[in-house]
Each structure stands twice: as C-alpha cells, then as structure tokens.
Design a protein around this motif. Structure first.
Motif, PDB file in Angstrom:
ATOM      1  N   ASN A  70      -5.130  -8.041  32.142  1.00  0.00           N
ATOM      2  CA  ASN A  70      -5.418  -7.556  30.801  1.00  0.00           C
ATOM      3  C   ASN A  70      -4.581  -8.440  29.874  1.00  0.00           C
ATOM      4  N   GLN A  99      -2.579   4.510  35.315  1.00  0.00           N
ATOM      5  CA  GLN A  99      -3.705   3.576  35.270  1.00  0.00           C
ATOM      6  C   GLN A  99      -3.238   2.131  35.490  1.00  0.00           C
ATOM      7  N   GLN A 103      -4.165  -0.536  38.605  1.00  0.00           N
ATOM      8  CA  GLN A 103      -4.611  -1.921  38.395  1.00  0.00           C
ATOM      9  C   GLN A 103      -3.695  -2.902  39.131  1.00  0.00           C
ATOM     10  N   ARG A 134     -10.860   6.848  41.082  1.00  0.00           N
ATOM     11  CA  ARG A 134     -10.523   5.983  39.949  1.00  0.00           C
ATOM     12  C   ARG A 134     -10.144   4.582  40.436  1.00  0.00           C
ATOM     13  N   GLU A 137     -13.290   2.770  41.270  1.00  0.00           N
ATOM     14  CA  GLU A 137     -13.976   2.356  40.042  1.00  0.00           C
ATOM     15  C   GLU A 137     -13.329   1.106  39.449  1.00  0.00           C
ATOM     16  N   LEU A 138     -12.008   1.119  39.357  1.00  0.00           N
ATOM     17  CA  LEU A 138     -11.297  -0.046  38.832  1.00  0.00           C
ATOM     18  C   LEU A 138     -11.497  -1.267  39.722  1.00  0.00           C
ATOM     19  N   ASN A 141     -14.968  -2.794  39.113  1.00  0.00           N
ATOM     20  CA  ASN A 141     -15.003  -3.529  37.842  1.00  0.00           C
ATOM     21  C   ASN A 141     -14.186  -4.809  37.913  1.00  0.00           C
ATOM     22  N   GLN A 145     -15.304  -8.726  37.302  1.00  0.00           N
ATOM     23  CA  GLN A 145     -14.626  -9.564  36.316  1.00  0.00           C
ATOM     24  C   GLN A 145     -14.167 -10.883  36.923  1.00  0.00           C
ATOM     25  N   ASN A 274      -8.283   4.785  21.723  1.00  0.00           N
ATOM     26  CA  ASN A 274      -8.470   3.947  22.902  1.00  0.00           C
ATOM     27  C   ASN A 274      -7.517   2.748  22.979  1.00  0.00           C
ATOM     28  N   CYS A 294      -6.101  -2.472  25.161  1.00  0.00           N
ATOM     29  CA  CYS A 294      -7.095  -1.477  25.548  1.00  0.00           C
ATOM     30  C   CYS A 294      -6.911  -1.135  27.016  1.00  0.00           C
ATOM     31  N   PHE A 296      -7.983  -0.144  30.869  1.00  0.00           N
ATOM     32  CA  PHE A 296      -8.973  -0.712  31.759  1.00  0.00           C
ATOM     33  C   PHE A 296     -10.222   0.168  31.794  1.00  0.00           C
ATOM     34  N   GLU A 297     -11.358  -0.480  31.940  1.00  0.00           N
ATOM     35  CA  GLU A 297     -12.615   0.268  32.009  1.00  0.00           C
ATOM     36  C   GLU A 297     -12.857   0.761  33.434  1.00  0.00           C
TER      37      GLU A 297
END
Length: 297
Positions: A70, A99, A103, A134, A137-138, A141, A145, A274, A294, A296-297
C-alpha cells in the motif's frame, strides 16, 4: 650507545646464530636477518558474539523489510519491520491494526524478486480477531494485484497454509507457545511473528506483575527472533490517562513497554471516510513520518 641484541626478546638459539654471523647490535641487523627472526604468532580466535557495525548494516540490507504494498502506508512501514526487531502497531479498535497484520502475513511470503522474504508467518491470536475468510479475501485480491506487474506462482491455498495460527487467550499460554517455538522453528522458514494483541492477555494480570511479564515475554521473543532471523509485530490498544488534571490517549502498557519495542506506529481514523492515518512515533533508523492511506480492499 648501541643497543645489544640481547635486549631483544629472542630465543637463545637465535641470539647465538646472530652472534656467529657477526651481528652483536641492533644496528647490525639486516633485512635478511630480520626475516630469520620472524616468529609466527597465533591468530586471534574470532569471537562469534562480536559483530562490527558494518556487518550488521550489511545484514539488515540483505534481510530486507516487510511491506504491505500500500504505497502511502509503506512510507511509514519502510525499513521498520525487519528481522530481529519488534514493531508495535498501536491504536483504538477499528483503526486497522489487524487488517495490516493480515496483509503483512501475505506479503511476507512473496518471492525475494518481488520484495518479499519467502517465509512463513506465525500468528498468535489473543483476542479472537483472526478471520480466515478475511485473509482469504485479501490474498485473492493481492494475487490479482501482483499478477498485473509480474508473473508469479503464488497460490491462494499455499499462502493460507503458510500462516500458522496459535490461539492463546492468556499470557501463560503465550509463554508456553514461545517455549514450544524453540523446537518448532528449527525446521520452519518463518520470517514474521505477530501477536494480535499483546495487551489483551495482560489486562487480567496484577499491575505489580504486568511490567515484569511483559518485559520477559518480549525478551524471550527477541531471543527467538535473533536465533531464527524473523521480524516481530505486536498490536497494542490505546488507553486514556490523566496527567496534571488533563486526559490524554496513549498506547497501553506504559513507558517500559515503549522502551522495549524498536518501532512504534500509531494508527487512527481519518476525518474523511474510509481513510486512516499511520504515524511513526519511534524508529531506530529514520526520521518520524506520518501518512494517510486507504484500507485494503
């Protein structure tokens, strides 16, 4: 007055040979005769506990650091989460500590060619915040990326398999886990250990014992990190204190804890929806910095 060769600390046999060759004084000694006088001295044994500052710097550069990929957040994290050091992520609930830990679990496993450390992660979960869904999901994504910029063989299942979760709700179970890790780590390529959170299991400990147990825990963890070459990240909660009749917010566990960690990063929510704020308030390697990012999505 000339200096006699007898004043030199030499064996009698060598002194006798010099006299036979007509060399009675130091001024008589030639280059050839000096070579014959050379006495091999034992080489000093290297001390394995001694390392030069240059060697330590080279080791840190080779080891690299763990980032989240990020861009804004990594301005704060850069050079902080490295092997053999303890980094604290502190903040109120909902500020992104867990979170970020998720990551980091994923990014640690990247190949070195992509800036990762190609290592597994130990996640000590004390507050029931770990969410496999979660993390999955990360991971999904993150792989998408990374695939945009580089071909890789990253597998969602393999990444999840390499996050080793220990559920330790109290401090004594954490100590038991640390003792177990001394054997467990010998055949594992672990590059990051996370405790989320370190404050939760210490709340129930009497204040008189809390400081000692906290210091002892961090000491044992750092010994492990040094022996097995991995980084440590701990999350910590904020608490409200009063000084001179004024209330202020600060990370839990007091000044002794602050002195024991190598880096402290304080997290908060931005006024804009956000967005979050990461502020480096302690670092052994760089100037303090602050960034908005921001999640992470």
């Amino acid at each position: 007055m000339q200096q006699a060769i007898e004043t030199i600390n030499l064996p009698k046999s060598k002194l006798e040979n010099l006299r036979k060759s007509g060399q009675y004084f130091c001024d008589d000694l030639t280059e050839a005769s000096l070579k014959t006088l050379s006495i091999s001295s034992p080489k000093p044994q290297s001390n394995k506990n001694t390392t030069t500052s240059l060697e330590l710097l080279e080791e840190e550069l080779l080891n690299g650091c763990i980032l989240t990929y990020n861009t804004e957040l990594d301005k704060v994290l850069s050079d902080e989460i490295v092997p053999k050091r303890i980094t604290e992520l502190a903040g109120f609930p909902g500020t992104g500590k867990t979170q970020i830990c998720f990551q980091l679990c994923i990014a640690t496993q990247l190949p070195k060619s992509l800036g990762g450390l190609e290592g597994k992660v130990i996640y000590i979960n004390t507050n029931k915040n770990f969410s496999s869904n979660r993390v999955r999901e990360l991971t999904r994504n993150f792989i998408k990326q990374i695939s945009k910029v580089s071909k890789n063989n990253l597998s969602e299942e393999e990444i999840l398999k390499n996050i080793l979760v220990f559920n330790n709700p109290n401090v004594f179970e954490i100590f038991a886990t640390v003792k177990y890790l001394k054997v467990f780590l010998k055949d594992k390529m672990v590059k990051l250990l996370i405790i989320d959170s370190i404050a939760s299991p210490l709340r129930d400990i009497e204040l008189s014992e809390r400081t000692y147990l906290t210091y002892q825990l961090l000491e044992e963890l750092q010994e492990l990190a040094t022996a097995f070459d991995f980084a440590i990240v701990v999350t910590n909660e904020f608490t409200t204190r009063v000084r001179d009749s004024e209330a202020f917010n600060t990370p839990s566990l007091g000044d002794s804890f602050f002195d024991r960690v190598n880096s402290r990063i304080c997290l908060s929510r931005h006024s804009e929806k956000n967005f979050y704020v990461a502020e480096l308030t302690k670092s052994p390697v760089k100037d303090l910095v602050k960034a908005s990012f921001c999640m992470f999505e």
